[in-house]
Design a protein around this motif. Structure first.
Motif, PDB file in Angstrom:
ATOM      1  N   ASP A  17      55.316  70.163  36.005  1.00 56.13           N
ATOM      2  CA  ASP A  17      54.954  71.311  36.818  1.00 56.13           C
ATOM      3  C   ASP A  17      54.414  72.366  35.881  1.00 56.13           C
ATOM      4  N   ALA A  18      54.350  73.396  36.440  1.00 55.83           N
ATOM      5  CA  ALA A  18      53.880  75.242  35.303  1.00 55.83           C
ATOM      6  C   ALA A  18      55.306  75.469  34.484  1.00 55.83           C
ATOM      7  N   ALA A  19      56.465  74.885  35.219  1.00 55.62           N
ATOM      8  CA  ALA A  19      57.953  74.728  33.594  1.00 55.62           C
ATOM      9  C   ALA A  19      58.133  73.952  32.397  1.00 55.62           C
ATOM     10  N   LEU A  20      58.080  72.592  33.597  1.00 58.57           N
ATOM     11  CA  LEU A  20      57.380  71.413  31.865  1.00 58.57           C
ATOM     12  C   LEU A  20      56.040  72.243  30.900  1.00 58.57           C
ATOM     13  N   LEU A  21      55.194  72.490  31.368  1.00 59.00           N
ATOM     14  CA  LEU A  21      54.009  72.766  30.589  1.00 59.00           C
ATOM     15  C   LEU A  21      54.629  73.772  29.770  1.00 59.00           C
ATOM     16  N   ASN A  22      55.372  74.603  30.550  1.00 55.37           N
ATOM     17  CA  ASN A  22      55.355  75.570  29.414  1.00 55.37           C
ATOM     18  C   ASN A  22      56.119  75.112  28.482  1.00 55.37           C
ATOM     19  N   SER A  23      57.534  74.677  28.526  1.00 59.69           N
ATOM     20  CA  SER A  23      58.566  73.887  27.768  1.00 59.69           C
ATOM     21  C   SER A  23      58.004  72.943  26.559  1.00 59.69           C
ATOM     22  N   MET A  24      57.080  72.061  27.098  1.00 60.52           N
ATOM     23  CA  MET A  24      56.244  71.317  26.054  1.00 60.52           C
ATOM     24  C   MET A  24      55.196  72.164  25.260  1.00 60.52           C
ATOM     25  N   GLY A  25      54.780  73.687  25.885  1.00 59.78           N
ATOM     26  CA  GLY A  25      53.252  73.944  25.185  1.00 59.78           C
ATOM     27  C   GLY A  25      54.033  74.756  23.634  1.00 59.78           C
ATOM     28  N   GLU A  26      55.548  74.764  23.538  1.00 59.19           N
ATOM     29  CA  GLU A  26      56.380  75.810  22.521  1.00 59.19           C
ATOM     30  C   GLU A  26      56.586  74.030  21.602  1.00 59.19           C
ATOM     31  N   GLU A  27      57.303  73.311  22.037  1.00 57.90           N
ATOM     32  CA  GLU A  27      57.346  72.139  21.245  1.00 57.90           C
ATOM     33  C   GLU A  27      56.419  71.529  20.708  1.00 57.90           C
ATOM     34  N   LEU A  28      55.172  71.718  21.155  1.00 62.71           N
ATOM     35  CA  LEU A  28      53.375  70.495  20.677  1.00 62.71           C
ATOM     36  C   LEU A  28      52.622  72.621  20.472  1.00 62.71           C
ATOM     37  N   SER A  29      53.304  73.395  20.026  1.00 64.62           N
ATOM     38  CA  SER A  29      51.980  74.363  20.181  1.00 64.62           C
ATOM     39  C   SER A  29      50.624  74.044  20.431  1.00 64.62           C
ATOM     40  N   PHE A  30      50.796  74.174  21.826  1.00 63.54           N
ATOM     41  CA  PHE A  30      49.777  74.710  22.746  1.00 63.54           C
ATOM     42  C   PHE A  30      50.062  76.043  23.623  1.00 63.54           C
ATOM     43  N   GLU A  31      49.257  76.794  23.746  1.00 67.90           N
ATOM     44  CA  GLU A  31      49.735  77.276  25.029  1.00 67.90           C
ATOM     45  C   GLU A  31      49.266  77.597  26.242  1.00 67.90           C
ATOM     46  N   ALA A  32      50.169  77.632  27.311  1.00 71.57           N
ATOM     47  CA  ALA A  32      50.139  77.792  28.816  1.00 71.57           C
ATOM     48  C   ALA A  32      50.189  78.622  29.015  1.00 71.57           C
ATOM     49  N   GLU A  33      49.155  78.601  30.296  1.00 78.08           N
ATOM     50  CA  GLU A  33      48.781  79.483  31.189  1.00 78.08           C
ATOM     51  C   GLU A  33      48.872  79.240  32.788  1.00 78.08           C
ATOM     52  N   ILE A  34      49.691  79.529  33.152  1.00 77.21           N
ATOM     53  CA  ILE A  34      49.493  79.881  34.976  1.00 77.21           C
ATOM     54  C   ILE A  34      48.995  80.704  35.768  1.00 77.21           C
ATOM     55  N   ILE A  35      47.879  80.845  36.258  1.00 75.08           N
ATOM     56  CA  ILE A  35      47.185  81.564  36.635  1.00 75.08           C
ATOM     57  C   ILE A  35      47.967  82.441  38.144  1.00 75.08           C
ATOM     58  N   ASP A  36      47.560  83.704  38.529  1.00 77.60           N
ATOM     59  CA  ASP A  36      48.214  83.276  39.485  1.00 77.60           C
ATOM     60  C   ASP A  36      46.732  83.215  40.809  1.00 77.60           C
ATOM     61  N   LYS A  37      47.712  83.201  42.446  1.00 75.16           N
ATOM     62  CA  LYS A  37      46.477  82.595  43.264  1.00 75.16           C
ATOM     63  C   LYS A  37      45.293  83.992  43.615  1.00 75.16           C
ATOM     64  N   VAL A  38      44.013  83.443  43.378  1.00 72.35           N
ATOM     65  CA  VAL A  38      43.211  84.853  43.672  1.00 72.35           C
ATOM     66  C   VAL A  38      43.343  84.507  45.474  1.00 72.35           C
ATOM     67  N   CYS A  39      43.697  86.080  45.948  1.00 71.68           N
ATOM     68  CA  CYS A  39      43.245  86.490  47.025  1.00 71.68           C
ATOM     69  C   CYS A  39      41.772  87.189  47.520  1.00 71.68           C
ATOM     70  N   VAL A  40      41.331  86.600  49.258  1.00 72.34           N
ATOM     71  CA  VAL A  40      39.934  87.326  49.114  1.00 72.34           C
ATOM     72  C   VAL A  40      40.532  86.567  51.115  1.00 72.34           C
ATOM     73  N   ASP A  41      40.226  88.176  51.311  1.00 74.68           N
ATOM     74  CA  ASP A  41      40.318  88.775  53.509  1.00 74.68           C
ATOM     75  C   ASP A  41      41.816  88.388  53.581  1.00 74.68           C
ATOM     76  N   GLY A  42      42.621  89.448  52.061  1.00 80.52           N
ATOM     77  CA  GLY A  42      44.608  89.264  52.517  1.00 80.52           C
ATOM     78  C   GLY A  42      45.027  87.963  52.683  1.00 80.52           C
ATOM     79  N   ALA A  43      44.150  86.973  51.957  1.00 79.92           N
ATOM     80  CA  ALA A  43      45.056  85.404  51.811  1.00 79.92           C
ATOM     81  C   ALA A  43      44.321  85.263  50.783  1.00 79.92           C
ATOM     82  N   GLU A  44      45.961  83.970  50.439  1.00 80.58           N
ATOM     83  CA  GLU A  44      45.244  83.019  49.625  1.00 80.58           C
ATOM     84  C   GLU A  44      44.080  82.530  48.805  1.00 80.58           C
TER      85      GLU A  44
END
Length: 304
Positions: free
Chosen positions: A130-157
């Motif tokens: 999941d996102a948490a694992l990807l973030n934690s491994m990014g620090e160890e393996l020298s990559f940047e992980a970014e979790i992108i927020d959901k886009v909303c259209v017409d008031g819903a995701e």
């Protein structure tokens, strides 16, 4: 665009910015992921997706997709993606641990330096990554992980599930708002029964694959992209019950101000709005009368 498919034994030779996802429909959320990886200076933009999608492998899908494999390839190339990886998903590759997936494939083979994914990210054995694992491994393996927020259209995701409901209901305008573009059907023009030509309304015909999710049978306002030109059109999805007893579902389009022979050409039909349901007519003359009404309505819709 470089395409890597049907193999896990690959090696990229440049550092990459990677977008992870299923990319069914390539909607507004996916477009945000792509914009993030494409603005990373000095990195090749790389899309990583699974083939078949996890829902298909594990029997949670009927196999119909908003975007077929071939359509995704065309769309990603059009959008300027450098590398597309269609990672073969089977019982063996699905059993790879999340940690091994990140180390072996994302880092070693793909040379990822930046990874973007949605909030609902899951990968590896039992979807445990999941996102948490990807973030934690990014620090160890020298990559940047970014979790992108959901886009909303017409008031819903925005989600593929939501777009699927729009398409199944024939609400193509709503589907377009969520996709960020009209709902497309790609294909090669085939010979039809030529009935339209004999009554003065020649059409171009496609036979969409069974894997393509189509809206309800009926007539739609549309546009057709062919050989670099976009033509206003009106399209019918269905089995043409008045003139065809085969029951095969097809997509035929009447293009305004068009008289070329394009059999065998690759085209894209954009379905814009529903006009009327498919119906059986008593005879060819009744069909011709309705086609005249449909074509006139389409001309008005397109402002011709």
């Amino acid at each position: 665009m470089e395409l890597i498919r049907e193999t896990t034994d690959f090696q990229l030779h440049n550092d990459t910015a990677v977008a992870l996802g299923k990319f069914d429909g390539i909607h507004m959320g996916h477009r945000r992921l792509l914009s993030e990886i494409q603005r990373r200076s000095g990195l090749k933009s790389c899309v990583f997706t699974f083939d078949p999608p996890p829902a298909v492998l594990f029997g949670m899908s009927d196999g119909r997709e908003l975007s077929t494999r071939e359509e995704k390839r065309k769309l990603f190339e059009r959008m300027g993606v450098d590398i597309l990886i269609e990672f073969p998903l089977n019982r063996q590759t699905a059993a790879v641990s999340p940690e091994e997936f990140v180390r072996e494939f994302l880092c070693r083979r793909m040379r990822a330096r930046y990874i973007a994914a949605g909030e609902d990210l899951s990968f590896g054995r039992n979807g445990a990554g999941d996102a948490a694992l990807l973030n934690s491994m990014g620090e160890e393996l020298s990559f940047e992980a970014e979790i992108i927020d959901k886009v909303c259209v017409d008031g819903a995701e925005v989600s593929s599930t939501r777009i699927r409901r729009c398409v199944e209901a024939g609400d193509m305008e709503a589907a377009e708002r969520l996709l960020g573009a009209p709902y497309p059907v790609f294909g090669t023009v085939i010979a039809g029964n030529r009935i339209g030509r004999t009554i003065g309304f020649p059409t171009v015909n496609l036979s969409p694959p069974e894997s393509k999710l189509l809206p309800p049978r009926g007539v739609y306002y549309s546009r057709v992209y062919c050989d670099g030109t976009l033509y206003p059109a009106i399209s019918n999805i269905g089995c043409k019950p008045t003139v065809d007893t085969s029951g095969c579902i097809g997509l035929e389009s009447y293009l305004y101000e068009f008289n070329q022979d394009i059999y065998g050409h690759e085209i894209e039909v954009e379905l814009l709005a529903f006009r009327r349901p498919e119906q059986r007519f008593t005879d060819i003359e009744a069909l011709k009368s309705q086609l005249q009404e449909d074509i006139a309505a389409g001309a008005s819709y397109h402002g011709l």
